[in-house]
Design an enzyme around this catalytic site. Structure first.
Site, PDB file in Angstrom:
ATOM      1  N   ASP A  78       0.905  -1.159   0.075  1.00  0.00           N
ATOM      2  CA  ASP A  78       0.025  -0.008   0.059  1.00  0.00           C
ATOM      3  C   ASP A  78       0.789   1.205   0.054  1.00  0.00           C
ATOM      4  OD1 ASP A  78      -1.968   1.936   0.419  1.00  0.00           O
ATOM      5  OD2 ASP A  78      -2.742   0.944   2.104  1.00  0.00           O
ATOM      6  N   HIS A 126      -3.688  -1.489  -1.563  1.00  0.00           N
ATOM      7  CA  HIS A 126      -4.765  -0.850  -1.065  1.00  0.00           C
ATOM      8  C   HIS A 126      -6.057  -1.244  -1.597  1.00  0.00           C
ATOM      9  CE1 HIS A 126      -6.058   2.989   0.933  1.00  0.00           C
ATOM     10  NE2 HIS A 126      -7.002   2.931  -0.224  1.00  0.00           N
TER      11      HIS A 126
END
Length: 410
Positions: free
Chosen positions: A170, A201
Site C-alpha cells: 500500500d 490498497h
C-alpha cells in the site's frame, strides 16, 4: 431493510444524511460505517447490508456533507480526481464531531441494542482509529488506513478493542508508516494489527484492481470476530449446525434445511466438486442429489468440534453402506454393497444466525479403496485404516513409508 435518515450536527449547523441498514431480526448492536473518499456509494451501501446480514444495525454517515451533500462517486479516473478533491478539503476534526453525532443517533434508535462499534475503509480507517481515540465506541476496525501514523500520540485514549488491517504494498501506508504504528500499538491489550502480504490498497473491495479474495475473507472473519467479542451479537453456532444436520440426515427435509441458511448460500464438497452456489442450485442439489440420496444407515460420528466467532470446524466419521448410487460422493459408481467409514472435515461459515457456506473435505482415495474401485497395493493410499486410526492413535503409523524401517537406528 435499509433507509436514509437525517442526523443532527452537534455544532448546530444543520443535519446530514446517513444510510441505515437493519438486520432481519430487527435489532442488534450498532456499527458506524465510515466511508472511503468516494462518499456513500454503492460499495459502502453493500458493506452496510453485508454487516446487517451479520446481525448489526449499520449507519453510514455522509462525512463530506460540509463540502457537498450526497457525494456518491464511482472509480473512474474523473471520479478519482473529484474524490481526492473532497479528501483534501475534508476537515478531519469536524468529521470526528459528525461521527460522534452519528454514534449518538445510532444509539438512540430503537433497533440498536446500545453497544456501538466503528468500521472504516481508506479515509474511513483513519477516522475509525480516531473514533477509537476520541469517541465512545466499544470497538473500531480499519482497513488500509492512511495517515494513522500522524496521530499515534492519541493512542493512550483508546478504551475499546482496535483492529487494523494493512496491505503490504500500500503506497498510502508504506512500510515506514506501518513500522511506526506497530511500534506504538503492538502489545497493547485489545489491539490487533494484521498485515496481508503481497496485496495493495483496497484489497477487500470487490471490483478493485487490487481485490484479493483470500485476504478479504480472512480480514472479514477477523473483523466480525472482533465485533462479536466486543459488542455481540452472540449466537449458538453449535446448535444451529446441529439443527441443519438434523434436517439433512434425520428428518431429510430440504425446505427445513434451506431455512437454516442465508438467502444465497453455497456448499462445496472439495474432492468431488459437488454442491451448489446460490439458493436455486443448492436447493436442486439437496432435493435431487443429496438429502434423499444418502444410504438409510448413514451415520455421523463426531470426533471434535472447534467453535469460533463466525464458523465451526467439525471433525467426524462419515459412515454408510454403499447400497445405492451416492451422487455427491461417488457419482456414476453403481452400488457395491460395501460398508464405508471415512474421516471428514466440515468448515461451516455463518452470517449472523444463518449458515452461509460449507466447505467439506475427505480423502476420496480412502473411499475408493473401501468400495474396491482402487487396489491400494503399491500406492500411498489406505482404506478403512484411516478411520480406525482416527479413533485409535496407537495403531501403527508410517506403514506406507518403505524407508521408515531404515531410520530406526539413526
Amino acid at each position: 431493510m435499509s433507509m436514509s435518515i437525517e442526523i443532527q450536527a452537534a455544532d448546530g449547523s444543520g443535519s446530514f444524511g446517513g444510510y441505515l441498514a437493519i438486520p432481519a431480526s430487527g435489532s442488534g448492536p450498532g456499527i458506524v460505517l465510515l466511508q472511503e473518499i468516494f462518499g456513500i456509494n454503492a460499495t459502502i451501501r453493500e458493506i452496510a447490508d453485508y454487516y446487517a446480514e451479520e446481525g448489526y444495525v449499520v449507519l453510514a454517515p455522509d462525512l463530506f456533507w460540509r463540502q457537498e451533500v450526497g457525494v456518491e462517486l464511482d472509480y473512474t479516473p474523473e471520479d478519482w480526481q473529484r474524490a481526492f478533491g473532497f479528501y483534501q478539503g475534508f476537515d478531519q476534526d469536524r468529521g470526528i464531531e459528525d461521527i460522534a453525532a452519528a454514534i449518538a443517533a445510532l444509539r438512540s434508535r430503537p433497533e440498536c441494542s446500545g453497544q456501538v462499534g466503528a468500521l472504516g475503509f481508506c479515509l474511513g480507517a483513519r477516522m475509525a482509529y480516531l473514533t477509537a481515540c476520541r469517541c465512545d465506541v466499544d470497538v473500531a476496525v480499519g482497513y488500509y488506513g492512511m495517515g494513522i501514523e500522524h496521530h499515534l500520540d492519541e493512542a493512550e485514549n483508546i478504551r475499546g478493542r482496535l483492529v487494523l488491517h494493512f496491505a503490504e504494498n500500500d503506497e498510502y501506508c508504506p512500510a515506514a508508516a506501518r513500522q511506526d504504528i506497530q511500534a506504538s500499538l503492538e502489545g497493547r491489550d485489545h489491539v490487533e494489527l494484521y498485515l496481508y502480504p503481497g496485496v495493495d490498497h483496497a484489497f477487500a473491495r470487490p471490483g478493485s484492481e487490487h481485490y484479493h479474495k483470500p485476504s478479504a475473507l480472512m480480514a472479514h472473519q477477523r473483523s466480525v470476530a472482533a465485533f462479536r467479542k466486543a459488542v455481540g451479537p452472540r449466537y449458538d453456532l453449535s446448535a444451529l449446525w446441529d439443527k441443519h444436520c438434523e434436517y439433512e440426515f434425520s428428518t431429510r427435509n430440504v425446505d427445513d434445511t434451506m431455512a437454516t441458511m442465508v438467502a444465497e448460500p453455497y456448499v462445496n464438497h472439495i474432492p468431488t466438486l459437488t454442491g451448489g452456489v446460490g439458493y436455486r442450485d443448492l436447493y436442486r442439489f439437496y432435493r435431487h442429489h443429496f438429502v434423499d440420496s444418502n444410504p438409510a444407515d448413514t451415520r455421523l460420528i463426531p470426533i471434535s468440534r472447534t467453535i469460533g466467532e463466525t464458523q465451526i470446524v467439525d471433525e467426524l466419521l462419515f459412515c454408510f453402506t454403499h447400497d445405492r448410487e451416492v451422487d455427491w460422493l461417488l457419482p456414476g459408481i453403481a452400488p457395491t454393497g460395501k460398508y464405508v467409514e471415512i474421516p471428514l472435515v466440515a468448515i461451516v461459515k455463518f452470517r449472523g444466525d444463518k449458515l452461509y457456506h460449507e466447505h467439506i473435505y475427505w480423502d476420496q482415495a480412502s473411499v475408493l479403496v473401501q468400495i474396491g474401485v482402487i487396489d491400494p497395493a503399491g500406492l500411498p493410499v489406505a482404506g478403512h485404516a484411516t478411520a480406525a486410526k482416527l479413533l485409535d492413535e496407537t495403531l501403527p503409523s508410517n506403514e506406507l513409508m518403505a524407508k521408515w524401517a531404515e531410520s530406526a537406528e539413526r
